[in-house]
Design a protein around this motif. Sequence first.
Motif, PDB file in Angstrom:
ATOM      1  N   MET A 171       0.842  -1.200   0.000  1.00 33.85           N
ATOM      2  CA  MET A 171       0.000   0.000   0.000  1.00 33.85           C
ATOM      3  C   MET A 171       0.871   1.242   0.000  1.00 33.85           C
ATOM      4  SD  MET A 171      -2.850   1.138   2.810  1.00 33.85           S
ATOM      5  CE  MET A 171      -3.743   2.674   2.657  1.00 33.85           C
ATOM      6  N   ARG A 172       0.586   2.160  -0.899  1.00 35.72           N
ATOM      7  CA  ARG A 172       1.383   3.370  -1.004  1.00 35.72           C
ATOM      8  C   ARG A 172       1.284   4.195   0.276  1.00 35.72           C
ATOM      9  NH1 ARG A 172       0.318   8.408  -5.146  1.00 35.72           N
ATOM     10  NH2 ARG A 172       1.627   9.875  -4.054  1.00 35.72           N
TER      11      ARG A 172
ATOM     12  N   GLY B 281      -0.786  21.056 -13.640  1.00 34.62           N
ATOM     13  CA  GLY B 281      -1.622  20.027 -13.022  1.00 34.62           C
ATOM     14  C   GLY B 281      -0.811  18.977 -12.303  1.00 34.62           C
ATOM     15  N   PRO B 282      -1.471  18.184 -11.466  1.00 37.04           N
ATOM     16  CA  PRO B 282      -0.774  17.163 -10.691  1.00 37.04           C
ATOM     17  C   PRO B 282      -0.257  16.036 -11.576  1.00 37.04           C
ATOM     18  CG  PRO B 282      -3.138  16.938 -10.428  1.00 37.04           C
ATOM     19  CD  PRO B 282      -2.913  18.204 -11.196  1.00 37.04           C
ATOM     20  N   ILE B 283       0.747  15.343 -11.075  1.00 37.26           N
ATOM     21  CA  ILE B 283       1.309  14.200 -11.793  1.00 37.26           C
ATOM     22  C   ILE B 283       0.503  12.953 -11.435  1.00 37.26           C
ATOM     23  CG2 ILE B 283       3.342  12.731 -12.002  1.00 37.26           C
ATOM     24  CD1 ILE B 283       3.749  15.357 -13.343  1.00 37.26           C
ATOM     25  N   HIS B 284       0.112  12.203 -12.450  1.00 35.44           N
ATOM     26  CA  HIS B 284      -0.656  10.968 -12.231  1.00 35.44           C
ATOM     27  C   HIS B 284       0.012   9.832 -12.998  1.00 35.44           C
ATOM     28  CE1 HIS B 284      -3.902  13.004 -10.141  1.00 35.44           C
ATOM     29  NE2 HIS B 284      -4.039  13.846 -11.151  1.00 35.44           N
ATOM     30  N   PHE B 285       0.899   9.107 -12.340  1.00 40.03           N
ATOM     31  CA  PHE B 285       1.514   7.947 -12.957  1.00 40.03           C
ATOM     32  C   PHE B 285       0.481   6.813 -13.025  1.00 40.03           C
ATOM     33  CE2 PHE B 285       5.258  10.165 -11.353  1.00 40.03           C
ATOM     34  CZ  PHE B 285       6.130  10.055 -12.438  1.00 40.03           C
ATOM     35  N   THR B 286       0.701   5.881 -13.947  1.00 36.97           N
ATOM     36  CA  THR B 286      -0.160   4.712 -14.006  1.00 36.97           C
ATOM     37  C   THR B 286       0.031   3.886 -12.737  1.00 36.97           C
ATOM     38  OG1 THR B 286       1.489   3.281 -15.049  1.00 36.97           O
ATOM     39  CG2 THR B 286       0.143   4.665 -16.511  1.00 36.97           C
ATOM     40  N   GLN B 287      -0.915   2.964 -12.498  1.00 41.11           N
ATOM     41  CA  GLN B 287      -0.830   2.150 -11.289  1.00 41.11           C
ATOM     42  C   GLN B 287       0.473   1.350 -11.258  1.00 41.11           C
ATOM     43  OE1 GLN B 287      -4.208  -0.347 -10.601  1.00 41.11           O
ATOM     44  NE2 GLN B 287      -3.408  -1.216  -8.700  1.00 41.11           N
ATOM     45  N   ALA B 288       0.866   0.815 -12.411  1.00 37.81           N
ATOM     46  CA  ALA B 288       2.109   0.032 -12.467  1.00 37.81           C
ATOM     47  C   ALA B 288       3.313   0.913 -12.170  1.00 37.81           C
ATOM     48  CB  ALA B 288       2.258  -0.618 -13.837  1.00 37.81           C
ATOM     49  N   GLU B 289       3.292   2.142 -12.688  1.00 42.19           N
ATOM     50  CA  GLU B 289       4.405   3.066 -12.446  1.00 42.19           C
ATOM     51  C   GLU B 289       4.459   3.484 -10.982  1.00 42.19           C
ATOM     52  OE1 GLU B 289       4.445   5.010 -16.953  1.00 42.19           O
ATOM     53  OE2 GLU B 289       3.411   6.022 -15.297  1.00 42.19           O
TER      54      GLU B 289
ATOM     55  N   GLN C  33       3.640   1.700  -8.501  1.00 47.48           N
ATOM     56  CA  GLN C  33       4.187   0.582  -7.742  1.00 47.48           C
ATOM     57  C   GLN C  33       5.700   0.506  -7.865  1.00 47.48           C
ATOM     58  OE1 GLN C  33       1.960  -2.739  -9.266  1.00 47.48           O
ATOM     59  NE2 GLN C  33       0.164  -2.310  -7.990  1.00 47.48           N
ATOM     60  N   GLN C  34       6.252   1.143  -8.899  1.00 49.23           N
ATOM     61  CA  GLN C  34       7.704   1.179  -9.064  1.00 49.23           C
ATOM     62  C   GLN C  34       8.323   2.410  -8.399  1.00 49.23           C
ATOM     63  OE1 GLN C  34       7.544   0.800 -13.502  1.00 49.23           O
ATOM     64  NE2 GLN C  34       9.158  -0.703 -13.185  1.00 49.23           N
ATOM     65  N   ILE C  35       7.643   3.535  -8.501  1.00 48.38           N
ATOM     66  CA  ILE C  35       8.221   4.813  -8.067  1.00 48.38           C
ATOM     67  C   ILE C  35       7.939   5.106  -6.602  1.00 48.38           C
ATOM     68  CG2 ILE C  35       8.145   7.314  -8.426  1.00 48.38           C
ATOM     69  CD1 ILE C  35       7.612   6.713 -11.401  1.00 48.38           C
ATOM     70  N   PHE C  36       6.689   4.944  -6.185  1.00 51.34           N
ATOM     71  CA  PHE C  36       6.285   5.338  -4.837  1.00 51.34           C
ATOM     72  C   PHE C  36       6.296   4.127  -3.917  1.00 51.34           C
ATOM     73  CE2 PHE C  36       4.313   8.182  -7.905  1.00 51.34           C
ATOM     74  CZ  PHE C  36       4.808   9.400  -7.469  1.00 51.34           C
TER      75      PHE C  36
ATOM     76  N   GLY D 102       8.393   6.897   0.037  1.00 46.32           N
ATOM     77  CA  GLY D 102       7.385   6.671  -0.987  1.00 46.32           C
ATOM     78  C   GLY D 102       6.302   7.715  -1.071  1.00 46.32           C
ATOM     79  N   GLY D 103       6.382   8.799  -0.293  1.00 47.27           N
ATOM     80  CA  GLY D 103       5.358   9.843  -0.319  1.00 47.27           C
ATOM     81  C   GLY D 103       5.934  11.185  -0.733  1.00 47.27           C
ATOM     82  N   TRP D 104       5.089  12.025  -1.352  1.00 45.83           N
ATOM     83  CA  TRP D 104       5.502  13.342  -1.804  1.00 45.83           C
ATOM     84  C   TRP D 104       5.853  14.256  -0.628  1.00 45.83           C
ATOM     85  CZ3 TRP D 104       5.416  13.855  -7.120  1.00 45.83           C
ATOM     86  CH2 TRP D 104       4.536  13.043  -7.845  1.00 45.83           C
ATOM     87  N   ILE D 105       6.839  15.118  -0.834  1.00 48.60           N
ATOM     88  CA  ILE D 105       7.115  16.241   0.059  1.00 48.60           C
ATOM     89  C   ILE D 105       6.925  17.514  -0.745  1.00 48.60           C
ATOM     90  CG2 ILE D 105       8.836  17.446   1.466  1.00 48.60           C
ATOM     91  CD1 ILE D 105      10.292  14.859   1.838  1.00 48.60           C
ATOM     92  N   ASN D 106       6.226  18.478  -0.186  1.00 49.41           N
ATOM     93  CA  ASN D 106       6.141  19.781  -0.833  1.00 49.41           C
ATOM     94  C   ASN D 106       7.555  20.328  -0.995  1.00 49.41           C
ATOM     95  OD1 ASN D 106       5.836  22.530  -1.482  1.00 49.41           O
ATOM     96  ND2 ASN D 106       3.984  22.741  -0.261  1.00 49.41           N
ATOM     97  N   PRO D 107       8.030  20.597  -2.226  1.00 52.17           N
ATOM     98  CA  PRO D 107       9.419  21.059  -2.417  1.00 52.17           C
ATOM     99  C   PRO D 107       9.762  22.306  -1.622  1.00 52.17           C
ATOM    100  CG  PRO D 107       8.447  20.434  -4.517  1.00 52.17           C
ATOM    101  CD  PRO D 107       7.331  20.426  -3.511  1.00 52.17           C
ATOM    102  N   GLU D 108       8.741  23.160  -1.357  1.00 51.79           N
ATOM    103  CA  GLU D 108       9.010  24.388  -0.609  1.00 51.79           C
ATOM    104  C   GLU D 108       9.322  24.119   0.856  1.00 51.79           C
ATOM    105  OE1 GLU D 108       6.762  28.138  -2.251  1.00 51.79           O
ATOM    106  OE2 GLU D 108       5.392  26.428  -2.276  1.00 51.79           O
ATOM    107  N   THR D 109       9.129  22.882   1.297  1.00 57.96           N
ATOM    108  CA  THR D 109       9.565  22.503   2.632  1.00 57.96           C
ATOM    109  C   THR D 109      11.089  22.533   2.727  1.00 57.96           C
ATOM    110  OG1 THR D 109       7.666  21.011   2.795  1.00 57.96           O
ATOM    111  CG2 THR D 109       9.419  20.702   4.397  1.00 57.96           C
TER     112      THR D 109
END
Length: 373
Positions: free
Chosen positions: A1-2, A22-30, A32-35, A159-166
Amino acid sequence: MRLYLLNLIMMMLFAVSTSTAGPIHFTQAEQQQIFVPTPNLFARSDAFSIDFSALGKNDYFFPLPVGNAKVVDGQYLDITTTKGDAVKAMFGGTVRLSLPTSYGNTIVIRHDNGLETVYGWNAQNLVKVGDRVKAGQTIAIVGTKNGEARAFVAILVNGGWINPETLLDPDSHRLIRQTLTFRKQNNYVLVAQPPRRERKGVMSLDPDDADEDPFEKSNTFELDLQKLEKQHWNYPLPGSHIISPYGGSRNHKGVDIKTKPNDNILAAFDGVVTRSGPYFGYGNCIVIRHAFGFETLYSHQSKNFVKVGDHVKAGQVIGLTGRTGRATTEHLHFETHFKGHNFNPNLLFDHTNKKLQTTVLKLERNGRVSKKK
């Protein structure tokens, strides 16, 4: 689970870009590889800290130094630049992924500090999985998006996004000089930092309060010791007397201060512990990093109470006097450093009255410290 990232940044508000990317929306398979969670990131503890102000000038690079960056939806950097520009690694680390995705050629680097960065829309990837890269190393050639030379760069933890401005200022491209703590809580990672104080003409030597490097625009910097608030400095061993001064025929690198065995040693200024443990002839040694390039060193302790990464306050008990290492009596050996160079602690402290000096210090980029004439 992400694992999703819950960004709890105390006392700070981050603006959301109005970019239409706009937000980034990778495919489900992607996804599972990236996040994916970082193995063993929280194996020893449910939290870890990164002191970004301790990084040298070659330890961090903005991915596209001449680009114009915007933060989109608090999720990633959308950077416009010139065709053929080189994409740089933000920190040192190991390439975890290098493959084509629905967002062009994409690279994921797992960094030594525990974070990961994602670089997308690349025209060409120049690194492969398993490669070790340095901060600032060229890893890709920028691609195009909507007819412009553009890249997206995201920062991840577990595996989770961080706001870059952090972490950085998208306008100046500079890393924010601060210590961030990442704490795992169920399926979330909380990101927190100490609140910043309103200084109003006074200051501390806390590295988290030093937003800018004073030597970026000048070779010299003046530090008025009278502007240091009393709660932000403390004589390291109250009630003591000097048994060996700085310098002399044996080129003593600090001052030896004595009271009694197992007396409380206090942190001289706010700062971050960078060393705590046995260190050759110093015995049990503690080094605390402060703002602007200052460090204080405390040695021969019978016991250290702090560990590397701890953020300490001036006056906090950090250890007990002892005679570990090359010492003939229980005492504190106290050193002051600036940009890696020893200087006389007398420039900071009046040892007789156990007070901070009431002078203005002239600090130089080359590490020299002197009284302002």
